[in-house]
Design a protein around this motif. Structure first.
Motif, PDB file in Angstrom:
ATOM      1  N   SER A   1       9.183   3.831   3.754  1.00  0.00           N
ATOM      2  CA  SER A   1       7.942   3.178   3.324  1.00  0.00           C
ATOM      3  C   SER A   1       7.316   2.304   4.404  1.00  0.00           C
ATOM      4  N   PRO A   2       8.081   1.482   5.145  1.00  0.00           N
ATOM      5  CA  PRO A   2       7.461   0.685   6.213  1.00  0.00           C
ATOM      6  C   PRO A   2       6.771   1.542   7.268  1.00  0.00           C
ATOM      7  N   ALA A   3       7.381   2.677   7.622  1.00  0.00           N
ATOM      8  CA  ALA A   3       6.766   3.574   8.610  1.00  0.00           C
ATOM      9  C   ALA A   3       5.469   4.155   8.059  1.00  0.00           C
ATOM     10  N   HIS A   4       5.477   4.518   6.782  1.00  0.00           N
ATOM     11  CA  HIS A   4       4.268   5.056   6.156  1.00  0.00           C
ATOM     12  C   HIS A   4       3.152   4.011   6.127  1.00  0.00           C
ATOM     13  N   GLN A   5       3.514   2.768   5.834  1.00  0.00           N
ATOM     14  CA  GLN A   5       2.521   1.695   5.838  1.00  0.00           C
ATOM     15  C   GLN A   5       1.896   1.520   7.218  1.00  0.00           C
ATOM     16  N   ALA A   6       2.731   1.557   8.247  1.00  0.00           N
ATOM     17  CA  ALA A   6       2.239   1.380   9.614  1.00  0.00           C
ATOM     18  C   ALA A   6       1.284   2.502  10.006  1.00  0.00           C
ATOM     19  N   ILE A   7       1.638   3.736   9.690  1.00  0.00           N
ATOM     20  CA  ILE A   7       0.809   4.889  10.059  1.00  0.00           C
ATOM     21  C   ILE A   7      -0.526   4.845   9.315  1.00  0.00           C
ATOM     22  N   ILE A   8      -0.494   4.537   8.016  1.00  0.00           N
ATOM     23  CA  ILE A   8      -1.730   4.432   7.238  1.00  0.00           C
ATOM     24  C   ILE A   8      -2.600   3.302   7.774  1.00  0.00           C
ATOM     25  N   THR A   9      -1.977   2.211   8.188  1.00  0.00           N
ATOM     26  CA  THR A   9      -2.729   1.100   8.786  1.00  0.00           C
ATOM     27  C   THR A   9      -3.419   1.533  10.072  1.00  0.00           C
TER      28      THR A   9
ATOM     29  N   GLY B   1       1.754  -1.177  -3.502  1.00  0.00           N
ATOM     30  CA  GLY B   1       1.916  -2.378  -4.295  1.00  0.00           C
ATOM     31  C   GLY B   1       1.811  -3.633  -3.438  1.00  0.00           C
ATOM     32  N   PRO B   2       2.261  -4.777  -3.952  1.00  0.00           N
ATOM     33  CA  PRO B   2       2.141  -6.045  -3.217  1.00  0.00           C
ATOM     34  C   PRO B   2       2.770  -6.020  -1.830  1.00  0.00           C
ATOM     35  N   VAL B   3       3.834  -5.252  -1.649  1.00  0.00           N
ATOM     36  CA  VAL B   3       4.496  -5.203  -0.339  1.00  0.00           C
ATOM     37  C   VAL B   3       3.592  -4.600   0.723  1.00  0.00           C
ATOM     38  N   GLY B   4       2.540  -3.872   0.302  1.00  0.00           N
ATOM     39  CA  GLY B   4       1.617  -3.278   1.265  1.00  0.00           C
ATOM     40  C   GLY B   4       0.872  -4.304   2.084  1.00  0.00           C
ATOM     41  N   PHE B   5       0.801  -5.550   1.562  1.00  0.00           N
ATOM     42  CA  PHE B   5       0.115  -6.604   2.301  1.00  0.00           C
ATOM     43  C   PHE B   5       0.877  -7.026   3.547  1.00  0.00           C
ATOM     44  N   LEU B   6       2.151  -6.625   3.656  1.00  0.00           N
ATOM     45  CA  LEU B   6       2.947  -7.023   4.821  1.00  0.00           C
ATOM     46  C   LEU B   6       2.355  -6.470   6.113  1.00  0.00           C
ATOM     47  N   ALA B   7       1.898  -5.217   6.073  1.00  0.00           N
ATOM     48  CA  ALA B   7       1.297  -4.619   7.265  1.00  0.00           C
ATOM     49  C   ALA B   7       0.012  -5.338   7.634  1.00  0.00           C
ATOM     50  N   VAL B   8      -0.792  -5.703   6.647  1.00  0.00           N
ATOM     51  CA  VAL B   8      -2.039  -6.430   6.903  1.00  0.00           C
ATOM     52  C   VAL B   8      -1.729  -7.816   7.449  1.00  0.00           C
ATOM     53  N   LEU B   9      -0.716  -8.466   6.879  1.00  0.00           N
ATOM     54  CA  LEU B   9      -0.343  -9.816   7.291  1.00  0.00           C
ATOM     55  C   LEU B   9       0.081  -9.835   8.763  1.00  0.00           C
ATOM     56  N   ILE B  10       1.035  -8.978   9.112  1.00  0.00           N
ATOM     57  CA  ILE B  10       1.543  -8.957  10.483  1.00  0.00           C
ATOM     58  C   ILE B  10       0.494  -8.417  11.448  1.00  0.00           C
ATOM     59  N   GLY B  11      -0.211  -7.362  11.040  1.00  0.00           N
ATOM     60  CA  GLY B  11      -1.246  -6.788  11.905  1.00  0.00           C
ATOM     61  C   GLY B  11      -2.343  -7.785  12.203  1.00  0.00           C
TER      62      GLY B  11
ATOM     63  N   ALA C   1      -6.344  -3.131   3.337  1.00  0.00           N
ATOM     64  CA  ALA C   1      -5.653  -3.896   2.298  1.00  0.00           C
ATOM     65  C   ALA C   1      -5.748  -3.244   0.912  1.00  0.00           C
ATOM     66  N   PRO C   2      -6.943  -2.828   0.451  1.00  0.00           N
ATOM     67  CA  PRO C   2      -7.013  -2.202  -0.882  1.00  0.00           C
ATOM     68  C   PRO C   2      -6.206  -0.914  -0.978  1.00  0.00           C
ATOM     69  N   ILE C   3      -6.222  -0.085   0.085  1.00  0.00           N
ATOM     70  CA  ILE C   3      -5.472   1.174   0.057  1.00  0.00           C
ATOM     71  C   ILE C   3      -3.972   0.899   0.048  1.00  0.00           C
TER      72      ILE C   3
ATOM     73  N   VAL D   1     -14.809 -13.338   2.191  1.00  0.00           N
ATOM     74  CA  VAL D   1     -13.571 -12.567   2.335  1.00  0.00           C
ATOM     75  C   VAL D   1     -12.693 -13.120   3.444  1.00  0.00           C
ATOM     76  N   ILE D   2     -13.267 -13.284   4.643  1.00  0.00           N
ATOM     77  CA  ILE D   2     -12.482 -13.646   5.816  1.00  0.00           C
ATOM     78  C   ILE D   2     -12.003 -15.091   5.775  1.00  0.00           C
ATOM     79  N   ARG D   3     -12.816 -16.002   5.221  1.00  0.00           N
ATOM     80  CA  ARG D   3     -12.458 -17.422   5.222  1.00  0.00           C
ATOM     81  C   ARG D   3     -11.696 -17.862   3.976  1.00  0.00           C
ATOM     82  N   PHE D   4     -11.845 -17.131   2.861  1.00  0.00           N
ATOM     83  CA  PHE D   4     -11.236 -17.594   1.620  1.00  0.00           C
ATOM     84  C   PHE D   4     -10.365 -16.530   0.950  1.00  0.00           C
ATOM     85  N   ALA D   5     -10.981 -15.445   0.468  1.00  0.00           N
ATOM     86  CA  ALA D   5     -10.256 -14.495  -0.382  1.00  0.00           C
ATOM     87  C   ALA D   5      -9.081 -13.829   0.335  1.00  0.00           C
ATOM     88  N   LEU D   6      -9.333 -13.245   1.507  1.00  0.00           N
ATOM     89  CA  LEU D   6      -8.252 -12.540   2.185  1.00  0.00           C
ATOM     90  C   LEU D   6      -7.146 -13.464   2.667  1.00  0.00           C
TER      91      LEU D   6
END
Length: 314
Positions: free
Chosen positions: A259-267, A121-131, A113-115, A40-45
């Motif tokens: 939506s960006p604020a909601h993503q941040a809080i859920i993260t 949707g795909p834009v949810g990965f932005l919080a994971v990416l930056i975080g 990431a899954p949540i 996961v950490i080295r390849f998939a994610l």
């Protein structure tokens, strides 16, 4: 609303339980989780984050306010807990730094990431990416420096080593695929370079393994963990589940809303990252409290995330 909660949380809980059950009935060993974690950490994610960055428009990626919001939530929690560890619990610097990492490092890779993908949707990965960039470049190197200082007998000598240790830890972070692949994806997006469909399909094939494999590995990691409750663990649970989402909510100060604020809080509300326990075990510092916090925060998080998703879906 119910469908949104079930779509976001039921698959997560189901796959975690599958991983736990695999350990319980002996199909896999607890140590096998390390292999899955490496996948996961080295390849998939990294490729999932790369794919998310490439497919996200530059306008959404170029969001300084969102980055500041996540930085406040992540590093604000870290500094606050570091002070609590030193002042309230009278921990030494090494232990206080580890407690700060346990409370401030959310499980964006395995749990978040899954949540986020299911809800936003795909834009949810932005919080994971930056975080992920914030934790890799700032939080983890700072923890390495503080644990080094806390473990040295001579503080003055320890401070002399800080530039070398900090430079080495940042360099290791930057060459990690989970850091440079998302950055490459962002560079391609900003350059408005469109990858050929066969390339995107190839990346997507390994990227799809990130969500399910990470949750299965998390369940396997949690099997056999010691159930323990004490003042440290209760404090960690309180700070992780309330302080970090609250600091993320302060993103309104930077103009982050909707939506960006909601993503941040859920993260901010996802449980403690399993990497924090691995780091604690490696340094032989705060390990029992770290693993107990991860176990209980993962259980608590299912309810917390459910309430947040219900609130934001109104």
């Amino acid at each position: 609303m119910v469908d949104t909660i079930l779509n976001g949380l039921l698959p997560v809980a189901f796959v975690i339980m599958l991983g736990w059950l695999a350990g319980r009935i002996g199909l896999l060993k607890h140590t096998d989780a390390d292999v899955l974690a490496t996948l996961v950490i080295r390849f998939a994610l990294p490729f999932a984050l790369f794919e998310g960055a490439v497919k996200t428009s530059p306008d959404k990626l170029n969001n300084v306010a969102f980055a500041l919001c996540l930085t406040l939530g992540l590093m604000g929690t870290y500094v606050t807990v570091l002070v609590v560890g030193r002042v309230v619990f009278r921990h030494d610097l090494r232990t206080a730094a580890m407690q700060a990492l346990v409370c401030a490092f959310p499980d964006m890779a395995y749990f978040g990431a899954p949540i986020l993908a299911a809800v936003f949707g795909p834009v949810g990965f932005l919080a994971v990416l930056i975080g992920n960039l914030i934790t890799s470049i700032f939080m983890l190197p700072l923890t390495i420096v503080l644990t080094h200082l806390g473990g040295t007998g001579e503080i003055e000598s320890g401070w002399q080593d800080v530039p070398h240790i900090l430079g080495l830890s940042v360099a290791r972070a930057v060459i990690n695929p989970i850091v440079w692949l998302p950055i490459l994806g962002m560079a391609l997006s900003f350059s408005r370079i469109t990858l050929a469909m066969p390339v995107l399909m190839s990346v997507g094939l390994i990227a799809k393994a990130a969500g399910g494999t990470s949750l299965f590995a998390l369940g396997l990691m949690l099997y056999g963990e010691r159930f323990m409750i004490n003042a440290n663990v209760l404090t960690n649970l309180g700070l992780k589940s309330s302080l970090q989402p609250a600091l993320m909510a302060l993103g309104v100060l930077f103009g982050v809303a909707g939506s960006p604020a909601h993503q941040a809080i859920i993260t901010g509300a996802v449980p403690t990252a399993t990497a924090a326990a691995m780091f604690a075990l490696e340094t032989k510092t705060y390990a029992a409290n770290a693993t107990a916090t991860i176990l209980l925060s993962t259980i608590l998080c299912v309810a917390t995330e459910g309430m947040l998703i219900a609130f934001f879906s109104r």
